[in-house]
Design a protein around this motif. Structure first.
Motif, PDB file in Angstrom:
ATOM      1  N   CYS A 148       0.885  -1.172   0.000  1.00 32.81           N
ATOM      2  CA  CYS A 148       0.000   0.000   0.000  1.00 32.81           C
ATOM      3  C   CYS A 148       0.923   1.223   0.000  1.00 32.81           C
ATOM      4  CB  CYS A 148      -0.919  -0.011   1.221  1.00 32.81           C
ATOM      5  SG  CYS A 148      -2.235   1.214   1.149  1.00 32.81           S
ATOM      6  N   HIS A 149       1.010   1.878  -1.150  1.00 36.31           N
ATOM      7  CA  HIS A 149       2.020   2.921  -1.345  1.00 36.31           C
ATOM      8  C   HIS A 149       1.393   4.315  -1.325  1.00 36.31           C
ATOM      9  CE1 HIS A 149       5.822   4.586  -2.593  1.00 36.31           C
ATOM     10  NE2 HIS A 149       5.287   5.134  -3.678  1.00 36.31           N
ATOM     11  N   LEU A 184       8.600   5.900   6.579  1.00 35.58           N
ATOM     12  CA  LEU A 184       7.971   7.221   6.692  1.00 35.58           C
ATOM     13  C   LEU A 184       8.053   7.998   5.383  1.00 35.58           C
ATOM     14  CD1 LEU A 184       9.387   8.295  10.176  1.00 35.58           C
ATOM     15  CD2 LEU A 184       7.016   7.676   9.650  1.00 35.58           C
ATOM     16  N   ARG A 185       9.121   7.782   4.633  1.00 33.38           N
ATOM     17  CA  ARG A 185       9.317   8.504   3.382  1.00 33.38           C
ATOM     18  C   ARG A 185       9.846   7.547   2.321  1.00 33.38           C
ATOM     19  NH1 ARG A 185      10.312  11.739   7.517  1.00 33.38           N
ATOM     20  NH2 ARG A 185      12.299  10.695   7.919  1.00 33.38           N
ATOM     21  N   SER A 186       9.462   7.785   1.090  1.00 31.78           N
ATOM     22  CA  SER A 186       9.918   6.951  -0.020  1.00 31.78           C
ATOM     23  C   SER A 186       9.712   7.701  -1.328  1.00 31.78           C
ATOM     24  CB  SER A 186       9.122   5.632  -0.053  1.00 31.78           C
ATOM     25  OG  SER A 186       7.749   5.900  -0.306  1.00 31.78           O
ATOM     26  N   GLU A 191       7.001   1.815  -8.223  1.00 31.74           N
ATOM     27  CA  GLU A 191       7.984   0.817  -8.626  1.00 31.74           C
ATOM     28  C   GLU A 191       9.176   0.762  -7.677  1.00 31.74           C
ATOM     29  OE1 GLU A 191       5.457   1.831 -11.969  1.00 31.74           O
ATOM     30  OE2 GLU A 191       6.692   3.067 -10.628  1.00 31.74           O
ATOM     31  N   SER A 192       9.382   1.818  -6.905  1.00 24.76           N
ATOM     32  CA  SER A 192      10.491   1.834  -5.949  1.00 24.76           C
ATOM     33  C   SER A 192      10.313   0.788  -4.860  1.00 24.76           C
ATOM     34  CB  SER A 192      10.616   3.220  -5.310  1.00 24.76           C
ATOM     35  OG  SER A 192       9.461   3.518  -4.528  1.00 24.76           O
ATOM     36  N   CYS A 196      10.092  -5.023  -2.112  1.00 25.48           N
ATOM     37  CA  CYS A 196       9.535  -5.286  -0.779  1.00 25.48           C
ATOM     38  C   CYS A 196       8.648  -6.523  -0.739  1.00 25.48           C
ATOM     39  CB  CYS A 196       8.734  -4.084  -0.287  1.00 25.48           C
ATOM     40  SG  CYS A 196       9.725  -2.596  -0.032  1.00 25.48           S
ATOM     41  N   LEU A 197       7.772  -6.659  -1.730  1.00 26.10           N
ATOM     42  CA  LEU A 197       6.776  -7.731  -1.689  1.00 26.10           C
ATOM     43  C   LEU A 197       7.405  -9.122  -1.670  1.00 26.10           C
ATOM     44  CD1 LEU A 197       3.682  -7.605  -1.513  1.00 26.10           C
ATOM     45  CD2 LEU A 197       3.607  -8.094  -3.951  1.00 26.10           C
TER      46      LEU A 197
END
Length: 672
Positions: A148-149, A184-186, A191-192, A196-197
């Motif tokens: 969840c981005h 907290l920040r990205s 796509e970044s 993670c998944l």
């Protein structure tokens, strides 16, 4: 609460979507769209009124932690490892229970105040009903891993966050926890977060499996994988069983195997789980004996539902109820048969049956594709049985000219016919007296001789040509064929009564491409060739990889020829992929050949054009290969594809055998 422009814009988007009855949601991912629909339609969350983080009291947190205390203990190592990898990238780690409450947390102390304000801390509620769309809550609801981005979050106060979560299930498949990493920040681009998944999903499965092993440490556990090398280290499938093979529980991979079985055999129900030996093509005793009967404590079995090969090891009970099972008696070694295979399920069954037949006066029919080693199996049956001291006489019914096969088989007396030996000759059947007669390619035996062979089998006596009195013979007959015998019988080309005389028991050899022990076969054949040549040449890994990847239409015979070719042509002290025949190299083939006449090379792709060129050259394969600028095996391969058979040959298989024999200077009757 003071809102920023980005947050106000997010609220405005959600409000418009709600007023337009959610019609604009089709621009978002399905999983996010469904969650937003739940937030506004089911939970009645108001996007214009962002909600503050919900923090549990210490007592309430304790009540949430106690039910998952065992999981927390088991998961600690995996949680620490994952956090060590993502912390340098600015991520924190959350472990939430089945209601979305964070019961474990890893984060940087210098960010503690900011993390608490964002809800990234211990004892906070990330359930979808309270927090809206988010990785933890939506993962719980959807029972699937999710990222969840930023503005995919429902609540405007969360749109700076990026979160990725994967569910952890218990051995019965129920979601009991969620593993999450958040930042907290990205970067703005989703796509970044692609890395993670898979990372979070991997650690969730590791924790899940560790929890399974802990829960069923007092039980027998089957650990399986499709790759032998990974079974002990990290086998994907886990199934806990009782001593009788009944299944107690399974991890995700194991449950998938069970579900595939239940779908294929619908009479079974979920409440009545199949036995372990119904999942795999084996007996329960075969599974339980793995630790004692296999050197590396791994055995291959075929999965009944999919026909795939699984490598299985057995993990013994480790808890207080652990017991010592008596070591099962291992069968008496039969080297001649045992050396034919290593760890292939079909070959295990074949060798098990061959052990029982080796001393029986039962005629055996061996079937299988050309080059699978039918004569090798026949000789192993002979060498391992009570007739081992007697002769083994092999006859290729397809290789002896039809005009000579009768005299070769039955023999003749002096003067029986013009051109015969002056002293006559004992036929091959008589020469096998006291031993084994092996009739290869029995499907090619002429009909007239089939009648005489039937008499030999029925009366145990042979009548040489020119003789007036039959001669008693004591033989065991083993036959082999690559042809469909039932089809030959249906077309009147083979006697049905003879077929049933010969087929007292049938052994089917699998094709090389179907076998799970290809590595063993390659090593065994290569070792024998090196010993034969008395050389010290190593088979390099790239060559082995190519050999394992090749389909081997010519089976073991072709493999043996390929290895012999490599040994004969290599100039170094090791066989590399470039020393193999061109057709075996796959995509790592050597430099493409330069063809002087490009249009003519297309002949290989056109059956009619290739046929015309073959006729023009008088079916001279070498001449055709030179004209096309390709190898002779390539020509044969295209001939096989277009079913083009030389008028001088009976079949494409025979042409291929003759080509390989000429190429490697072999007797075309020799067997792998």
């Amino acid at each position: 609460m003071q809102l920023r422009n980005e947050q106000r814009q997010h609220i405005h988007t959600l409000t418009r979507l709600a007023e337009d009855q959610m019609s604009g949601l089709d621009t978002y991912r399905d999983v996010i769209r469904r969650s937003w629909e739940r937030c506004m339609g089911e939970y009645h969350l108001d996007p214009t009124r962002p909600r503050s983080v919900r923090v549990l009291t210490q007592q309430a947190l304790k009540e949430h932690r106690e039910p998952v205390d065992e999981l927390l203990h088991v998961a600690r190592a995996g949680v620490d490892q994952l956090f060590a990898q993502v912390a340098p990238l600015g991520y924190v780690l959350l472990l939430a229970d089945q209601r979305g409450i964070t019961v474990d947390f890893r984060g940087q102390r210098d960010q503690e105040a900011d993390l608490r304000r964002a809800g990234l801390h211990l004892g906070l509620d990330w359930g979808e009903r309270h927090a809206g769309t988010c990785a933890v809550g939506t993962c719980l609801h959807e029972a699937r891993a999710i990222t969840c981005h930023q503005n995919e979050h429902f609540d405007a106060t969360h749109i700076d966050l990026t979160c990725t979560a994967a569910a952890i299930t218990d051995p019965q498949g129920n979601v009991i926890a969620v593993l999450d990493i958040s930042a907290l920040r990205s970067p703005r681009a989703s796509e970044s977060q692609n890395f993670c998944l898979p990372m979070v999903s991997l650690y969730a499965r590791m924790i899940e499996d560790a929890y399974f092993l802990h829960r069923y440490r007092d039980s027998l556990i089957l650990r399986f994988d499709t790759t032998r090398a990974f079974v002990h280290l990290n086998g994907k499938g886990l199934i806990a069983i009782e001593e009788d093979g009944s299944i107690i529980a399974a991890n995700g991979e194991g449950r998938g195997l069970i579900e595939a079985h239940l779908q294929r055999w619908p009479p079974w129900s979920v409440d009545l789980l199949p036995n372990a030996n119904q999942l795999f093509d084996c007996e329960v005793s075969d599974l339980l004996s793995i630790p004692y009967s296999s050197e590396d404590q791994i055995r291959a079995f075929r999965v009944r539902a999919s026909e795939a090969i699984c490598f299985i090891t057995v993990m013994e009970p480790r808890g207080p109820r652990a017991y010592q099972r008596p070591t099962p008696s291992t069968p008496t070694p039969v080297p001649a048969l045992d050396r034919l295979a290593s760890d292939d399920p079909a070959m295990h069954r074949l060798i098990k049956l061959a052990r029982r037949l080796r001393n029986e006066m039962v005629n055996v029919l061996i079937t299988g594709e050309t080059g699978t080693g039918k004569e090798v199996l026949a000789r192993a049956l002979h060498d391992s049985g009570s007739r081992a001291e007697g002769p083994f006489v092999a006859v290729n019914c397809a290789a002896i000219p039809e005009s000579l096969i009768e005299s070769e088989l039955f023999g003749y007396l002096p003067g029986a016919f013009t051109g015969g030996r002056s002293k006559g000759m004992r036929g091959l059947i008589q020469q096998a007296d006291g031993g084994t007669l092996f009739l290869d390619e029995i499907g090619d035996m002429p009909l007239t001789l089939q009648t005489r062979l039937l008499r030999v089998l029925a009366e145990s006596e042979v009548m040489p040509l020119g003789a007036e009195k039959a001669v008693r013979v004591d033989i065991r007959v083993i036959t082999a064929t690559h042809r469909d015998m039932h089809e030959l019988i249906a077309h009147g080309q083979f006697r049905e009564d003879l077929y049933y005389r010969l087929n007292g028991a049938q052994l089917r050899l699998p094709a090389l491409r179907e076998r799970a022990d290809k590595h063993f076969i390659i090593r065994s054949i290569y070792g024998s060739l090196v010993a034969e040549r008395q050389c010290d040449v190593r088979l390099r890994a790239d060559a082995m990889s190519a050999l394992l990847a090749y389909a081997w239409p010519g089976n073991i015979r072709q493999l043996k020829n390929a290895l012999r070719f490599a040994l004969a042509t290599t100039e170094g002290e090791e066989i590399t992929v470039h020393d193999l025949p061109e057709e075996c190299r796959g995509r790592v083939a050597s430099t493409p050949q330069v063809i002087e006449s490009p249009p003519q090379s297309d002949v290989c792709e056109s059956g009619q054009a290739l046929h015309t060129l073959l006729q023009e050259t008088g079916w001279n394969i070498s001449d055709v290969a030179r004209r096309l600028g390709v190898s002779r095996p390539t020509v044969y391969r295209r001939m096989r594809r277009h079913a083009l058979v030389s008028p001088n040959r009976r079949s494409i298989d025979e042409m291929t055998d003759m080509e390989e024999s000429d190429k490697y200077h072999l007797d075309p009757r020799s067997k792998a």
